[in-house]
Scaffold this active site. Sequence first.
Site, PDB file in Angstrom:
ATOM      1  CD  GLU A 179      -2.788  -1.304   2.417  1.00  0.00           C
ATOM      2  OE1 GLU A 179      -3.978  -1.587   2.269  1.00  0.00           O
ATOM      3  OE2 GLU A 179      -2.273  -1.145   3.542  1.00  0.00           O
TER       4      GLU A 179
HETATM    5  C1  TNX Z   1      -4.558  -4.116   4.750  1.00  0.00           C
HETATM    6  S1  TNX Z   1      -2.873  -6.497   4.403  1.00  0.00           S
HETATM    7  C2  TNX Z   1      -3.272  -3.889   5.196  1.00  0.00           C
HETATM    8  C3  TNX Z   1      -3.043  -3.523   6.609  1.00  0.00           C
HETATM    9  C4  TNX Z   1      -4.332  -3.388   7.349  1.00  0.00           C
HETATM   10  C5  TNX Z   1      -5.263  -4.509   6.955  1.00  0.00           C
HETATM   11  C6  TNX Z   1      -6.546  -4.545   7.726  1.00  0.00           C
HETATM   12  C7  TNX Z   1      -1.839  -5.441   4.161  1.00  0.00           C
HETATM   13  C8  TNX Z   1      -0.596  -5.868   3.573  1.00  0.00           C
HETATM   14  N1  TNX Z   1      -2.153  -4.163   4.466  1.00  0.00           N
HETATM   15  O1  TNX Z   1      -2.301  -2.346   6.679  1.00  0.00           O
HETATM   16  O2  TNX Z   1      -4.055  -3.447   8.706  1.00  0.00           O
HETATM   17  O3  TNX Z   1      -5.576  -4.357   5.592  1.00  0.00           O
HETATM   18  O4  TNX Z   1      -7.282  -5.684   7.444  1.00  0.00           O
END
Ligand code: TNX
Length: 536
Positions: free
Chosen positions: A352
């Site tokens: 992300e």
């Molecule tokens: C996505 S999964 C994210 C996390 C959040 C999560 C909550 C991932 C690699 N990144 O930063 O905590 O969703 O479900």
Amino acid sequence: MNLFKRLPLLLLTIAWAGISCTSSPENITPIREAAIIPQPGSVMEATGTFTLNRHTKLVVANEEPGTTGVVDYFMEYFSAATGINFPVAASPGSNTIVFELIADMGAEEYFLEIDEDQIRIFASQPAGLFYGIQTLRQLLPAEIEKGNSSSREWLLPMGKIRDKPEYPYRGMMLDVARHFFPVDDVKHVIDLLAKYKMNRLHLHLSDDQGWRIEIKSWPLLTTIGGSTEVGGGEGGFYTQEDYKEIVNYAESRFITIVPEIDMPGHTNSALASYGELNPGITVPEEGAVHVDREALGLSEPDPNATPLYTGIEVGFSTLDTEKDITYQFIDDVIREIAAITPGEYFHIGGDESHVIALEDYIPFIERAQETVAKYGKKSLGWDEIAHATLLPTTVAQYWAEAENAIMAIEQGAQVLISPAVKAYLDMQYDSTTHLGLHWAAYIELDDAYNWEPTELEEGIQKEDIFGVEAPLWTETITTRDEIEFMIFPRLPAIAEIAWTPNNLRSWDSFSSRIKEHGKRWEAMGVNYYQSPTVEW
Ligand code: TNX
């Protein structure tokens, strides 16, 4: 009737009462019907029982640090559970449990043989002996989990179990960044993982809301970055000594700690600690918390530092990928953590990174990967890292985009399977669950169980899969009790997917076995979700 006439009857009653606290052989669940999770490879039944009592001795066929460690674990656990102090004998005799290392078995494989007079656990490596002990534990009644039974006898059903895991990596991730959890909670999670023969605990040690591990060359990461958490609580961090304690505790249960420092995104806690790492990001207003540097004993202002962040938005932060200081920073962080991490893998995050361009993201990931290699480790990263050129030893963790996982495989990398829609332990069970999120899915117990890693995507085959991991993100999770509620009963479902071959798994069997584990959790005082898909 005078007392003399009554005495034999009295003695008989006492003796009978004594016997009745032992389970009688008729009440013993035959080994083939025992509620073992994960379901073992092959189970052969025999008639009769082995009696575990004050006279049971332990024999270690090969004395070496690994095997004696396993026997120490056996004594620690079984002595507490049964009140019996098992003596160690030099050679196998009657009423003994023998631990023996032999050649030609798989790395984590074990062979457990229970007959009337002896229990024998064979393995090539101490880890296999350890798993044999976990199976033995599950062959005993739930009561054993109370951990305070006075001396009585325990009966085990006779038979043989030969068992080995499908995948070498069977893990859980605990996010200690969104909410911080003390060392004792982490040890507790380690014990719960060990019961289900899981062998990795991935610790998500940094995120926008908190930096949770002491870095001696960048001390403000914890002074400032560790000082809060989601919702504005006081946060916390592990000193390097705490971390070593976790690593060692995990090791004694054959669990390897996989540390993660998420980068270049999910880094606001670092940017709040050291303004020179900040390219000038915007922190969401709601949840932004001014850093009172004076209160923290810091005299110098840092005009480039961001505020701390206590909300739950994702994707707004990044390290400045254009500055040399950033690479000095990641070098120091990876060096210090790698030096206290015996495991092979270092997780570089990589998810992300929504506020930098792909052309900046790619070289950053490649440099982080090189730095990990420089300090003798292999890289793990969330599936987005597949945009970069991966080293053949790097593993991409498939959580969201199958395309990314396939891109990694096409580069010759393996993937760790953690699809958010199946394996995320922070997803709500259903719309009424008071904890968790549901951006990926509602995940009931049967959803968590009924899937197969090799059937998710055509491009992901058995040989591409390093293993399975279930992440617990903790935006909404604040206590040990809440961790337990989210992981039980789904964690054992994921553990079985990672350990047991598909052809030996079935929901009917799992749902009847899991209810026996509900009794064990109750005996242990462990919280769990009473999924309506199971007749508890
Ligand atoms: C996505 S999964 C994210 C996390 C959040 C999560 C909550 C991932 C690699 N990144 O930063 O905590 O969703 O479900």
